[in-house]
Design a protein around this motif. Structure first.
Motif: not given
Length: 309
Positions: A139-167
């Protein structure tokens, strides 16, 4: 749940996971000054100082999660964009080498927003294929920090990799948070900073900046294109080049004059708590470390949604 941290820096990702209830068992970082700051704030974590390429996997204990904010310069639109042809880009494969040895249930990766588009998507495909070939689901997300409560434009890619497909299928990235605070809710203009941070009156830089500051409630900096201003009380991205070119450190007008913001104020704009310590290092090194950081509240929100007992 337990974490092993690669490219730990001064511990931004680690702090977000720690706040969410995780135990950070071990970490690896090459920068000596970053290690000094890390050890001040994570005394219970085993820190392996040195090049990840020389990290002996036999020394690493098993962990539930491996985290890695691996070098972003090879993929950034501000850099040369050499990707995997850059030696720093190739360090991704050391994450895979350590993954093969530790076999974590989850991998968390952080990089620049441009990672997804770099080399027409081929870079992201390599990362995807390397993880999938090891039995992970992404699963991955590209997100700007200012959309999560921080007054800074800081857009980053966050990748999560799970061994368990259900999780993987059940995982949800955090919902956006309304921005309630602005720069000067975090930086107190009524508090005088050390004299060394103020631009000398009537110096060329002071005079140029004084003319450019038309709104005392915004933050400014010198850039390749002249003087850049923040908007709506939100800071622009704090960059690692603050440590290379001192004039790239953001500037404000407080009650006492025109000055650069301090390393502690930079940390606050990254969502770090006031009790986070900076080692006794040069300001340039501190600014460089901070420019390579993540916004802690974003990491914390992502980590909270992973955590389970």
């Amino acid at each position: 749940m337990t974490v092993g941290s690669l490219f730990a820096g001064i511990g931004g990702i680690d702090l977000g996971f720690k706040q969410a209830g995780f135990d950070i068992l071990w970490a690896n970082e090459i920068d000596r000054n970053a290690c000094k700051t890390y050890k001040l704030n994570f005394p219970e974590t085993t820190l392996f100082e040195g090049d990840i390429r020389k990290l002996d996997v036999s020394l690493l204990s098993k962990v539930d999660i491996i985290t890695a904010g691996f070098p972003c310069q090879p993929f950034s639109i501000c850099g040369n964009q050499k990707g995997f042809s850059d030696n720093r880009g190739n360090l991704f494969f050391d994450i895979m080498r350590i993954t093969d040895a530790v076999k974590p249930q989850i991998i968390f990766l952080e990089n620049v927003a441009h990672l997804v588009e770099h080399d027409k998507g081929r870079t992201f495909n390599v990362i995807h294929n390397e993880l999938v070939s090891r039995g992970y689901y992404l699963r991955y997300l590209v997100a700007d920090a200012c959309d999560y409560g921080i007054p800074q434009h800081r857009t980053r890619t966050y990748i999560l990799a799970f061994r368990d497909v259900e999780r993987c299928e059940s995982y949800r990235f955090p919902e956006m948070v309304k921005l309630e605070k602005r720069v000067f809710d975090i930086i107190d203009k009524s508090v005088k900073a050390d004299d060394s941070y103020y631009l000398s009156e009537n110096s060329p830089k002071h005079n140029k900046m004084a003319k450019a500051i038309t709104d005392d409630n915004q933050i400014y900096r010198f850039s390749d294109y002249g003087i850049q201003s923040g908007k709506d009380g939100i800071c622009f991205t704090l960059k690692a080049n603050m440590g290379t070119w001192y004039d790239r450190v953001p500037i404000i007008k407080d009650n006492y004059g025109i000055r650069t913001i301090t390393p502690k104020e930079c940390l606050a704009l990254m969502g770090f708590p006031k009790n986070f310590k900076i080692a006794n290092i040069t300001p340039k090194s501190a600014y460089k470390q901070i420019g390579n950081l993540v916004c802690v509240p974003v990491i914390n929100s992502i980590a909270k949604n992973i955590y389970y007992k």
